[in-house]
Design an enzyme around this catalytic site. Sequence first.
Site, PDB file in Angstrom:
ATOM      1  CG  ASP A 177       6.140  -2.189  -0.512  1.00 59.97           C
ATOM      2  OD1 ASP A 177       6.005  -2.245   0.721  1.00 59.97           O
ATOM      3  OD2 ASP A 177       6.369  -3.187  -1.213  1.00 59.97           O
ATOM      4  CB  ILE A 178       1.281  -1.508   2.234  1.00 60.12           C
ATOM      5  CG1 ILE A 178       0.197  -1.194   1.195  1.00 60.12           C
ATOM      6  CG2 ILE A 178       0.729  -1.295   3.645  1.00 60.12           C
ATOM      7  CD1 ILE A 178      -1.015  -2.090   1.291  1.00 60.12           C
ATOM      8  CD  GLU A 233       3.918  -6.284   0.498  1.00 63.97           C
ATOM      9  OE1 GLU A 233       5.014  -6.277   1.083  1.00 63.97           O
ATOM     10  OE2 GLU A 233       3.401  -7.304   0.017  1.00 63.97           O
TER      11      GLU A 233
END
Length: 352
Positions: A233-234, A276
Amino acid sequence: MLSFWYKNFSHIPRHHGDFHRAKLIYHLLLFVCILAGVVTALNLFLFDAKEIAFIDAIGLTLSLCIYWYFRKTGNVKVAGWAVTILFITIIWAFLTVWSGNNYGIVWATLIPPVAFFLLGRSMGTLVSIVFFSYATYIVYGHVQAGLTYQLSLGGVLNVIEVLIAHIMLFRFYERTRADAMLQLQQNREQLEIIANTDKLTGLNNRQRFDQQLHKYVVDAERKQQPFALLLVDIDHFKRVNDQFGHLFGDSVLQSLATYLQQNLRSEDFLARWGGEEFAVLMPNTSSRQAYQLAERLRELIADTPICEHEVTFSGGIAVWRPGYDAETLLGHADKALYKAKDNGRNRIEMYT
Protein backbone atom coordinates in the site's frame (compact mmCIF):
# COMPACT_ATOMS: atom_id res chain seq x y z
CA MET A 1 -6.81 -10.72 -64.68
CA LEU A 2 -7.72 -11.90 -61.18
CA SER A 3 -6.21 -8.79 -59.59
CA PHE A 4 -8.40 -6.65 -61.84
CA TRP A 5 -11.51 -8.74 -61.10
CA TYR A 6 -11.08 -8.33 -57.31
CA LYS A 7 -9.81 -4.76 -57.56
CA ASN A 8 -12.49 -3.12 -55.38
CA PHE A 9 -12.96 -6.03 -52.98
CA SER A 10 -10.87 -4.32 -50.27
CA HIS A 11 -13.60 -1.72 -49.62
CA ILE A 12 -15.15 -4.17 -47.14
CA PRO A 13 -12.88 -4.85 -44.12
CA ARG A 14 -12.21 -8.48 -43.21
CA HIS A 15 -13.97 -8.27 -39.83
CA HIS A 16 -17.16 -6.85 -41.40
CA GLY A 17 -20.23 -9.09 -41.39
CA ASP A 18 -20.60 -8.80 -45.18
CA PHE A 19 -16.98 -9.62 -45.99
CA HIS A 20 -17.57 -13.28 -46.86
CA ARG A 21 -20.83 -12.56 -48.72
CA ALA A 22 -19.02 -10.04 -50.89
CA LYS A 23 -16.22 -12.53 -51.44
CA LEU A 24 -18.71 -15.21 -52.53
CA ILE A 25 -20.43 -12.77 -54.89
CA TYR A 26 -17.13 -12.03 -56.63
CA HIS A 27 -16.29 -15.74 -56.78
CA LEU A 28 -19.68 -16.77 -58.14
CA LEU A 29 -19.74 -14.06 -60.78
CA LEU A 30 -16.27 -15.06 -61.94
CA PHE A 31 -17.33 -18.72 -62.00
CA VAL A 32 -20.51 -17.96 -63.98
CA CYS A 33 -18.65 -15.78 -66.51
CA ILE A 34 -16.03 -18.44 -67.15
CA LEU A 35 -18.49 -21.33 -67.20
CA ALA A 36 -21.09 -19.48 -69.28
CA GLY A 37 -18.47 -18.46 -71.82
CA VAL A 38 -17.10 -22.00 -72.15
CA VAL A 39 -20.53 -23.67 -72.26
CA THR A 40 -21.82 -21.13 -74.81
CA ALA A 41 -18.96 -22.05 -77.11
CA LEU A 42 -19.49 -25.79 -76.53
CA ASN A 43 -23.22 -25.61 -77.25
CA LEU A 44 -22.66 -23.55 -80.38
CA PHE A 45 -19.81 -25.46 -81.96
CA LEU A 46 -19.85 -28.94 -80.40
CA PHE A 47 -23.49 -29.76 -79.66
CA ASP A 48 -25.25 -27.36 -82.04
CA ALA A 49 -27.64 -26.43 -79.21
CA LYS A 50 -28.40 -22.80 -80.03
CA GLU A 51 -31.18 -22.40 -77.43
CA ILE A 52 -28.92 -23.49 -74.57
CA ALA A 53 -26.09 -21.38 -75.97
CA PHE A 54 -28.45 -18.37 -75.96
CA ILE A 55 -29.37 -18.98 -72.31
CA ASP A 56 -25.70 -19.23 -71.34
CA ALA A 57 -24.88 -16.05 -73.27
CA ILE A 58 -27.63 -14.21 -71.38
CA GLY A 59 -26.15 -15.53 -68.11
CA LEU A 60 -22.72 -14.24 -69.11
CA THR A 61 -24.12 -10.81 -69.97
CA LEU A 62 -26.14 -10.51 -66.75
CA SER A 63 -23.15 -11.64 -64.67
CA LEU A 64 -21.01 -8.89 -66.13
CA CYS A 65 -23.76 -6.33 -65.47
CA ILE A 66 -24.09 -7.41 -61.83
CA TYR A 67 -20.31 -7.36 -61.47
CA TRP A 68 -20.15 -3.82 -62.84
CA TYR A 69 -22.95 -2.70 -60.48
CA PHE A 70 -21.28 -4.31 -57.45
CA ARG A 71 -17.91 -2.74 -58.19
CA LYS A 72 -19.53 0.68 -58.49
CA THR A 73 -21.84 0.54 -55.46
CA GLY A 74 -20.55 -2.18 -53.12
CA ASN A 75 -24.18 -2.94 -52.19
CA VAL A 76 -23.93 -6.50 -50.87
CA LYS A 77 -27.64 -6.98 -50.26
CA VAL A 78 -28.74 -6.00 -53.78
CA ALA A 79 -25.85 -7.86 -55.40
CA GLY A 80 -26.63 -10.96 -53.31
CA TRP A 81 -30.23 -10.99 -54.46
CA ALA A 82 -29.15 -10.31 -58.05
CA VAL A 83 -26.70 -13.25 -58.07
CA THR A 84 -29.26 -15.60 -56.50
CA ILE A 85 -31.96 -14.58 -58.99
CA LEU A 86 -29.43 -14.94 -61.82
CA PHE A 87 -28.66 -18.51 -60.76
CA ILE A 88 -32.35 -19.34 -60.38
CA THR A 89 -33.27 -17.81 -63.75
CA ILE A 90 -30.50 -19.58 -65.68
CA ILE A 91 -31.20 -22.97 -64.11
CA TRP A 92 -34.96 -22.52 -64.43
CA ALA A 93 -34.58 -21.66 -68.13
CA PHE A 94 -32.23 -24.59 -68.63
CA LEU A 95 -34.65 -27.04 -67.00
CA THR A 96 -37.63 -25.59 -68.85
CA VAL A 97 -36.04 -25.73 -72.32
CA TRP A 98 -34.54 -29.18 -71.92
CA SER A 99 -37.09 -30.46 -69.36
CA GLY A 100 -34.24 -31.58 -67.10
CA ASN A 101 -33.04 -34.19 -69.59
CA ASN A 102 -29.44 -35.28 -69.90
CA TYR A 103 -28.97 -35.14 -66.13
CA GLY A 104 -29.58 -31.39 -66.24
CA ILE A 105 -31.70 -31.70 -63.09
CA VAL A 106 -28.48 -31.84 -61.02
CA TRP A 107 -28.07 -28.09 -61.58
CA ALA A 108 -30.93 -27.56 -59.14
CA THR A 109 -28.64 -28.66 -56.27
CA LEU A 110 -26.65 -25.42 -56.61
CA ILE A 111 -29.55 -23.26 -55.46
CA PRO A 112 -29.58 -24.00 -51.67
CA PRO A 113 -25.89 -23.30 -50.89
CA VAL A 114 -26.01 -20.05 -52.88
CA ALA A 115 -29.39 -18.91 -51.53
CA PHE A 116 -28.63 -19.74 -47.89
CA PHE A 117 -25.31 -17.92 -47.86
CA LEU A 118 -26.37 -14.82 -49.78
CA LEU A 119 -29.97 -14.40 -48.57
CA GLY A 120 -29.83 -15.82 -45.05
CA ARG A 121 -31.52 -18.81 -43.47
CA SER A 122 -35.16 -17.74 -43.79
CA MET A 123 -35.16 -16.45 -47.37
CA GLY A 124 -32.70 -19.15 -48.40
CA THR A 125 -35.11 -21.80 -47.14
CA LEU A 126 -38.07 -20.23 -48.92
CA VAL A 127 -36.24 -19.84 -52.24
CA SER A 128 -34.88 -23.41 -52.05
CA ILE A 129 -38.32 -24.89 -51.31
CA VAL A 130 -39.91 -23.00 -54.20
CA PHE A 131 -37.23 -24.01 -56.68
CA PHE A 132 -37.06 -27.62 -55.48
CA SER A 133 -40.83 -27.82 -55.90
CA TYR A 134 -40.38 -26.86 -59.53
CA ALA A 135 -37.53 -29.39 -59.94
CA THR A 136 -39.74 -32.07 -58.36
CA TYR A 137 -42.47 -31.21 -60.86
CA ILE A 138 -39.98 -31.73 -63.71
CA VAL A 139 -38.86 -35.09 -62.33
CA TYR A 140 -42.47 -36.17 -61.70
CA GLY A 141 -43.21 -35.39 -65.35
CA HIS A 142 -40.38 -37.73 -66.33
CA VAL A 143 -41.81 -40.49 -64.15
CA GLN A 144 -45.28 -40.07 -65.61
CA ALA A 145 -43.89 -40.14 -69.14
CA GLY A 146 -41.74 -43.18 -68.40
CA LEU A 147 -38.62 -41.23 -69.38
CA THR A 148 -35.24 -42.82 -68.72
CA TYR A 149 -32.03 -40.84 -68.69
CA GLN A 150 -29.47 -41.67 -71.33
CA LEU A 151 -25.84 -41.24 -70.45
CA SER A 152 -24.27 -39.00 -73.10
CA LEU A 153 -21.39 -36.57 -73.37
CA GLY A 154 -23.74 -33.71 -72.48
CA GLY A 155 -24.95 -35.58 -69.39
CA VAL A 156 -21.39 -36.31 -68.29
CA LEU A 157 -20.47 -32.64 -68.71
CA ASN A 158 -23.51 -31.57 -66.68
CA VAL A 159 -22.48 -33.81 -63.79
CA ILE A 160 -18.83 -32.73 -63.97
CA GLU A 161 -19.70 -29.03 -64.06
CA VAL A 162 -22.05 -29.27 -61.10
CA LEU A 163 -19.53 -31.30 -59.09
CA ILE A 164 -16.86 -28.67 -59.77
CA ALA A 165 -19.28 -25.95 -58.63
CA HIS A 166 -20.07 -27.86 -55.43
CA ILE A 167 -16.40 -28.41 -54.66
CA MET A 168 -15.72 -24.69 -55.08
CA LEU A 169 -18.70 -23.73 -52.92
CA PHE A 170 -17.87 -26.10 -50.09
CA ARG A 171 -14.20 -25.14 -50.17
CA PHE A 172 -15.35 -21.54 -49.83
CA TYR A 173 -17.74 -22.38 -46.98
CA GLU A 174 -15.04 -24.33 -45.13
CA ARG A 175 -12.60 -21.43 -45.50
CA THR A 176 -15.30 -19.04 -44.31
CA ARG A 177 -16.03 -21.24 -41.29
CA ALA A 178 -12.32 -21.51 -40.47
CA ASP A 179 -11.89 -17.72 -40.75
CA ALA A 180 -14.92 -17.16 -38.54
CA MET A 181 -13.62 -19.59 -35.90
CA LEU A 182 -10.19 -17.94 -35.96
CA GLN A 183 -11.74 -14.49 -35.59
CA LEU A 184 -13.93 -15.77 -32.75
CA GLN A 185 -10.90 -17.23 -30.98
CA GLN A 186 -8.95 -13.99 -31.39
CA ASN A 187 -11.90 -11.97 -30.08
CA ARG A 188 -12.28 -14.32 -27.12
CA GLU A 189 -8.59 -14.06 -26.26
CA GLN A 190 -8.73 -10.27 -26.57
CA LEU A 191 -11.79 -10.07 -24.32
CA GLU A 192 -10.12 -12.36 -21.80
CA ILE A 193 -7.07 -10.08 -21.73
CA ILE A 194 -9.27 -7.01 -21.26
CA ALA A 195 -11.29 -8.72 -18.52
CA ASN A 196 -8.15 -9.70 -16.58
CA THR A 197 -6.07 -6.54 -17.03
CA ASP A 198 -6.08 -3.36 -14.99
CA LYS A 199 -6.67 -0.54 -17.46
CA LEU A 200 -4.47 2.04 -15.73
CA THR A 201 -1.32 0.04 -14.90
CA GLY A 202 -1.55 -2.84 -17.38
CA LEU A 203 -1.09 -5.31 -14.51
CA ASN A 204 -3.37 -8.21 -13.65
CA ASN A 205 -6.56 -6.94 -12.04
CA ARG A 206 -8.39 -8.04 -8.87
CA GLN A 207 -10.48 -10.62 -10.73
CA ARG A 208 -7.38 -12.27 -12.21
CA PHE A 209 -5.65 -12.12 -8.81
CA ASP A 210 -8.55 -13.89 -7.08
CA GLN A 211 -8.45 -16.66 -9.68
CA GLN A 212 -4.68 -17.08 -9.32
CA LEU A 213 -4.80 -17.05 -5.53
CA HIS A 214 -7.40 -19.82 -5.53
CA LYS A 215 -5.19 -21.84 -7.90
CA TYR A 216 -2.16 -21.33 -5.65
CA VAL A 217 -4.10 -22.56 -2.62
CA VAL A 218 -5.30 -25.68 -4.46
CA ASP A 219 -1.77 -26.44 -5.71
CA ALA A 220 -0.29 -25.86 -2.24
CA GLU A 221 -2.78 -28.27 -0.68
CA ARG A 222 -1.90 -30.92 -3.25
CA LYS A 223 1.88 -30.48 -3.23
CA GLN A 224 2.28 -29.24 0.36
CA GLN A 225 4.57 -26.47 -0.86
CA PRO A 226 4.36 -23.03 0.79
CA PHE A 227 3.83 -19.76 -1.01
CA ALA A 228 3.76 -16.20 0.24
CA LEU A 229 1.39 -13.30 -0.28
CA LEU A 230 2.59 -9.71 -0.11
CA LEU A 231 0.15 -6.79 0.06
CA VAL A 232 1.62 -3.37 -0.78
CA ASP A 233 0.00 0.00 0.00
CA ILE A 234 1.48 3.36 -1.06
CA ASP A 235 2.00 5.55 1.99
CA HIS A 236 -0.08 8.73 2.24
CA PHE A 237 -1.34 8.36 -1.33
CA LYS A 238 -4.35 10.58 -0.60
CA ARG A 239 -1.93 13.46 0.05
CA VAL A 240 -0.39 12.90 -3.37
CA ASN A 241 -3.79 13.16 -5.06
CA ASP A 242 -4.83 16.17 -2.97
CA GLN A 243 -1.57 18.04 -3.55
CA PHE A 244 -0.78 17.21 -7.18
CA GLY A 245 -4.09 15.99 -8.62
CA HIS A 246 -5.45 12.61 -9.64
CA LEU A 247 -3.65 12.56 -13.00
CA PHE A 248 -0.33 12.81 -11.20
CA GLY A 249 -1.50 10.11 -8.82
CA ASP A 250 -2.24 7.89 -11.82
CA SER A 251 1.31 8.47 -13.08
CA VAL A 252 2.69 7.42 -9.70
CA LEU A 253 0.66 4.21 -9.80
CA GLN A 254 1.82 3.44 -13.33
CA SER A 255 5.49 4.10 -12.50
CA LEU A 256 5.37 2.09 -9.28
CA ALA A 257 3.72 -0.81 -11.12
CA THR A 258 6.58 -0.76 -13.65
CA TYR A 259 9.26 -0.75 -10.92
CA LEU A 260 7.60 -3.61 -9.09
CA GLN A 261 7.20 -5.66 -12.27
CA GLN A 262 10.85 -5.12 -13.25
CA ASN A 263 12.27 -6.08 -9.85
CA LEU A 264 10.19 -9.12 -8.96
CA ARG A 265 11.20 -12.63 -9.88
CA SER A 266 9.90 -14.03 -13.16
CA GLU A 267 7.76 -16.60 -11.34
CA ASP A 268 6.08 -14.03 -9.06
CA PHE A 269 2.52 -12.90 -9.85
CA LEU A 270 1.83 -9.17 -9.55
CA ALA A 271 -1.63 -7.57 -9.59
CA ARG A 272 -3.25 -4.27 -8.76
CA TRP A 273 -5.42 -5.22 -5.82
CA GLY A 274 -7.39 -1.99 -5.70
CA GLY A 275 -6.83 1.77 -5.39
CA GLU A 276 -3.20 2.31 -4.37
CA GLU A 277 -2.72 -1.31 -3.28
CA PHE A 278 -0.82 -4.07 -5.07
CA ALA A 279 -0.61 -7.79 -4.38
CA VAL A 280 2.24 -10.21 -5.08
CA LEU A 281 2.01 -14.01 -5.03
CA MET A 282 5.37 -15.70 -4.49
CA PRO A 283 5.39 -19.43 -5.29
CA ASN A 284 7.68 -21.86 -3.39
CA THR A 285 8.73 -19.08 -1.05
CA SER A 286 9.38 -19.31 2.67
CA SER A 287 8.60 -16.52 5.14
CA ARG A 288 12.29 -15.52 5.31
CA GLN A 289 12.65 -15.38 1.51
CA ALA A 290 9.41 -13.42 1.17
CA TYR A 291 10.54 -10.89 3.76
CA GLN A 292 13.94 -10.43 2.11
CA LEU A 293 12.35 -9.86 -1.30
CA ALA A 294 9.73 -7.43 0.07
CA GLU A 295 12.36 -5.50 2.04
CA ARG A 296 14.56 -5.20 -1.04
CA LEU A 297 11.62 -3.81 -3.02
CA ARG A 298 10.76 -1.37 -0.23
CA GLU A 299 14.32 -0.03 -0.07
CA LEU A 300 14.51 0.27 -3.86
CA ILE A 301 11.28 2.29 -4.09
CA ALA A 302 12.22 4.49 -1.13
CA ASP A 303 15.59 5.30 -2.74
CA THR A 304 14.17 5.86 -6.26
CA PRO A 305 12.24 9.06 -7.07
CA ILE A 306 8.86 8.17 -8.59
CA CYS A 307 7.74 10.90 -10.97
CA GLU A 308 10.45 13.09 -9.36
CA HIS A 309 8.90 12.67 -5.92
CA GLU A 310 9.71 10.49 -2.90
CA VAL A 311 7.28 7.59 -2.65
CA THR A 312 7.28 4.87 -0.02
CA PHE A 313 5.04 1.89 0.65
CA SER A 314 4.07 -0.38 3.50
CA GLY A 315 3.80 -4.11 3.10
CA GLY A 316 2.22 -7.06 4.85
CA ILE A 317 3.25 -10.68 4.30
CA ALA A 318 1.43 -13.91 5.07
CA VAL A 319 2.67 -17.39 4.22
CA TRP A 320 0.32 -20.26 3.39
CA ARG A 321 -0.04 -22.99 5.97
CA PRO A 322 -1.97 -26.29 5.70
CA GLY A 323 -5.65 -25.62 6.23
CA TYR A 324 -5.52 -21.99 5.02
CA ASP A 325 -8.02 -20.98 2.36
CA ALA A 326 -7.73 -17.87 0.18
CA GLU A 327 -9.79 -15.67 2.54
CA THR A 328 -7.72 -16.68 5.56
CA LEU A 329 -4.45 -15.89 3.81
CA LEU A 330 -5.75 -12.54 2.58
CA GLY A 331 -6.96 -11.67 6.06
CA HIS A 332 -3.56 -12.44 7.57
CA ALA A 333 -1.69 -10.39 4.96
CA ASP A 334 -4.12 -7.52 5.47
CA LYS A 335 -3.52 -7.57 9.24
CA ALA A 336 0.22 -7.52 8.66
CA LEU A 337 -0.19 -4.56 6.31
CA TYR A 338 -2.14 -2.54 8.85
CA LYS A 339 0.45 -3.43 11.46
CA ALA A 340 3.09 -1.90 9.19
CA LYS A 341 1.00 1.26 8.89
CA ASP A 342 0.43 1.43 12.63
CA ASN A 343 4.15 1.03 13.25
CA GLY A 344 5.06 4.10 11.23
CA ARG A 345 4.72 3.10 7.55
CA ASN A 346 7.55 2.54 5.02
CA ARG A 347 8.16 -0.89 6.52
CA ILE A 348 7.36 -4.58 6.01
CA GLU A 349 5.55 -6.70 8.58
CA MET A 350 5.13 -10.45 8.67
CA TYR A 351 1.97 -12.08 9.99
CA THR A 352 2.78 -14.41 12.87
